[in-house]
Each structure stands twice: as C-alpha cells, then as structure tokens.
Design a protein around this motif. Sequence first.
Motif, short mmCIF file in Angstrom:
data_model
loop_
_atom_site.label_atom_id
_atom_site.label_comp_id
_atom_site.label_asym_id
_atom_site.label_seq_id
_atom_site.Cartn_x
_atom_site.Cartn_y
_atom_site.Cartn_z
N UNK A 208 -48.26 86.96 29.09
CA UNK A 208 -49.30 86.07 28.58
C UNK A 208 -49.47 84.86 29.49
N UNK A 209 -50.54 84.10 29.24
CA UNK A 209 -50.76 82.84 29.97
C UNK A 209 -50.90 81.67 29.00
N UNK A 210 -50.31 81.79 27.84
CA UNK A 210 -50.33 80.70 26.86
C UNK A 210 -49.03 79.91 26.86
N UNK A 211 -47.92 80.59 27.11
CA UNK A 211 -46.61 79.93 27.14
C UNK A 211 -46.11 79.91 28.58
N UNK A 226 -40.16 74.75 28.36
CA UNK A 226 -41.34 75.58 28.09
C UNK A 226 -42.47 74.72 27.53
N UNK A 227 -43.68 75.12 27.84
CA UNK A 227 -44.86 74.41 27.37
C UNK A 227 -45.87 75.43 26.86
N UNK A 228 -46.29 75.25 25.62
CA UNK A 228 -47.31 76.12 25.03
C UNK A 228 -48.65 75.41 25.03
N UNK A 229 -49.65 76.08 25.53
CA UNK A 229 -50.99 75.51 25.51
C UNK A 229 -51.53 75.38 24.10
N UNK A 329 -42.28 80.91 20.13
CA UNK A 329 -42.42 79.64 20.85
C UNK A 329 -43.88 79.33 21.18
N UNK A 330 -44.72 80.33 21.32
CA UNK A 330 -46.13 80.10 21.64
C UNK A 330 -46.79 79.21 20.60
N UNK A 335 -39.36 74.88 19.71
CA UNK A 335 -38.47 75.88 19.10
C UNK A 335 -37.31 76.18 20.03
N UNK A 336 -36.08 76.02 19.55
CA UNK A 336 -34.90 76.15 20.39
C UNK A 336 -34.77 77.57 20.94
N UNK A 337 -34.47 77.64 22.22
CA UNK A 337 -34.28 78.92 22.88
C UNK A 337 -32.90 79.46 22.56
N UNK A 338 -32.72 80.80 22.52
CA UNK A 338 -31.38 81.35 22.33
C UNK A 338 -30.43 80.82 23.40
#
Length: 356
Positions: A208-211, A226-229, A329-330, A335-338
Amino acid sequence: MDSLTQIALGATIAAAVVPAGQRRHALLYGAALGTLPDLDVLVRYADPVADFTYHRSFSHSLFVLTLVAPVLWGLARYLDAQIRQAPTRWLLAFWLALFTHPLLDAMTIYGTQLWWPFDTTPVGIGSIFIIDPLYSLPLLIACAWAAWRPLSQNAGRASLVALALSSVYLGWSVLAQHRVEQIAREALVAEANSNQSIQVLALPSPFNTLLWRVLVRENGGYREGYYSLLSDDQPGPWRQFPSADQLAPEMAGHWTFERLAWFTRGYYAIRSEAGEVIVTDLRMGSEPAYVFSFVVARLHEEGRIEPITSEQQSPLRPVGDALSWLLTRIVTPGHAMPTSDEVLSGAEHGKAAKEL
C-alpha cells in the motif's frame, strides 16, 4: 517490481500498441519481454554481495535495452508473419515492453542502474513497494480483457486506461512520499530544536501507499517510525536501534563493505554477533526482519577485523502479529508495533512450519 506485475505491464503495453487482430499474440510477446531483463539473476558473480549489487545493472540499462529491442524485433519479424504485417507498431511494442521494465523497477527502493555503463549509480526512488495490488490490478484486468475480447474496441481502450491509471498511481506515490518525508523532517528538526537539515527516507509499507515507514540514519544508530496518511499528525512512536559504526573505519577499503555502503546510500547498520560482522540494508524490511543482511568480516577477540568473502544470511519473514499490525496501524495512530521478540518468534515459527 514483482515478476507478475512486470509481465502484466509488458503485455498491456504490447496489446495497446499492435493492431486489434494481433492483441492475443501481443500479450504473449509483451509478457515475455516484460520479464526478460530479470533473467540477469541467472548470472552468478564472485560472492553474494556482488550478486546483490550487480542485479539490475546491464540488463536494466535504458541504453542496452534500446539496442536490444530492434535486434529481438528483427529476429521475431523474420520468424513471425504477424509481425511483418505491422512492423513499425510491433517495433514500438518491443521497445516499450523492455524500456518500461527498468523504469518501473526504479520506482522501488532496491536500485536500478538505468544509465549503465555511463553511470552505475542505482536509481531507487522507493515510492512504491515491490508488490502493490493497486498498481497491478488494472493491468491484470486489461490483460484478461484483451485475451477474452481481443477484437473489441473496448479492449484497446481498457489497455490505455489501465496504463493511465497505473501511471497516475505511481505519480501519487511520489507525491505521498515527498509529503511524508517533509512532515517527518519538520518533526525531527522541531524535536532537536535545531535548523540543521536532517536526512530521512520514507518507504511504503507492504502492499500500500497509505502507511509509510520513516527511516532516519544517525551517528551510532538509526531510528524508524510509521506515519499513516489517514490517521497521523507526525511519525511515531520512534524506535531507536544501535549500529556498531565504530567498526566501519576498520573495514574501510574492503570492497564488500564499501560496496554495501555505496549501494544502500548510507542506510545500513553494522552489528557484531558470535564473532561475525554483519551489515544490513535498512531500506528493505523493518526491525528486526530485514531482507538483505551479509556477514562481511570476522571479529577476533583482540578486536582485529578480518575481511572474508561475504555470506548472505537467510531473511526473517514476519508473520501473524506483524502483518496484522500493518493493517491496524493504517487507521490507528501510534498503535504499538510488535516487539522484536514477537516478530522473531513468529518468523521462526513460520520457518519451522514451512520446513515440516
């Protein structure tokens, strides 16, 4: 990009260029030409680092492919009567199917030597993941339509529309990447309370290109966030990791290390583990599961570093929690990553299941 997408791109271009009565024929030629440059993987070099960094070199050169296209077309024209019926359009189809392969590859982060042999600097924009369904799906639909109804006027239009949509999507990915890097850079400058320019790299997360994964290389280490649009104001939360950069001067002049540092554009990490010095390309993967890591030297007890012929480590492929996290996360800011242990545990579990 992945082989299926390159096949679909080559086939769609060929079907769009040749006369309607030859579209099915063109699909086969375009599919073969679209994947032809990747046959350089069959060429083996001196060691894994050479294999890694020489892929997408001569076979992806725009100059070489421009010379190869008329040669292949001439051979096909001699053997195939259909090509002789519309030789100019078929020549264009051959050239475009070959020429667009490296251009698409250059949109990924791996690096493509478009200007070989005059300039071997890899071009890797990195605005699209190596597999992205939104890019590939229109091309696959156009191929299916051309195969099903080759004489239909709509089949030709479908090919052109698919190529337009996929091109617009690539343009969107570049704009999105630029915007994410700008936001990340501004946030980092504000955090450091400094006007100093900070180099960051924004990379799309899988499919994808959202996250976007934001990578920052710093002295003695690196960080990623990480950055979500759709849901974020700024990248985060940041995760910071060390790199044994103090070992770099000891490996200066060693071809394997210098080659990796050049190829990764400085986005690499060094670690020592069980007496081995390992260099990892930070651009492809995410902590701790990276696609390309190489043992490049031995580290002796007295601190002496002994360069060796490189050995590639088997990549860890995150499964389960790590992949479901990407989807969540998107739309979920921060949201915490594993944890690394959870990713490694899932990867090892998947590896064991595959072996069984």
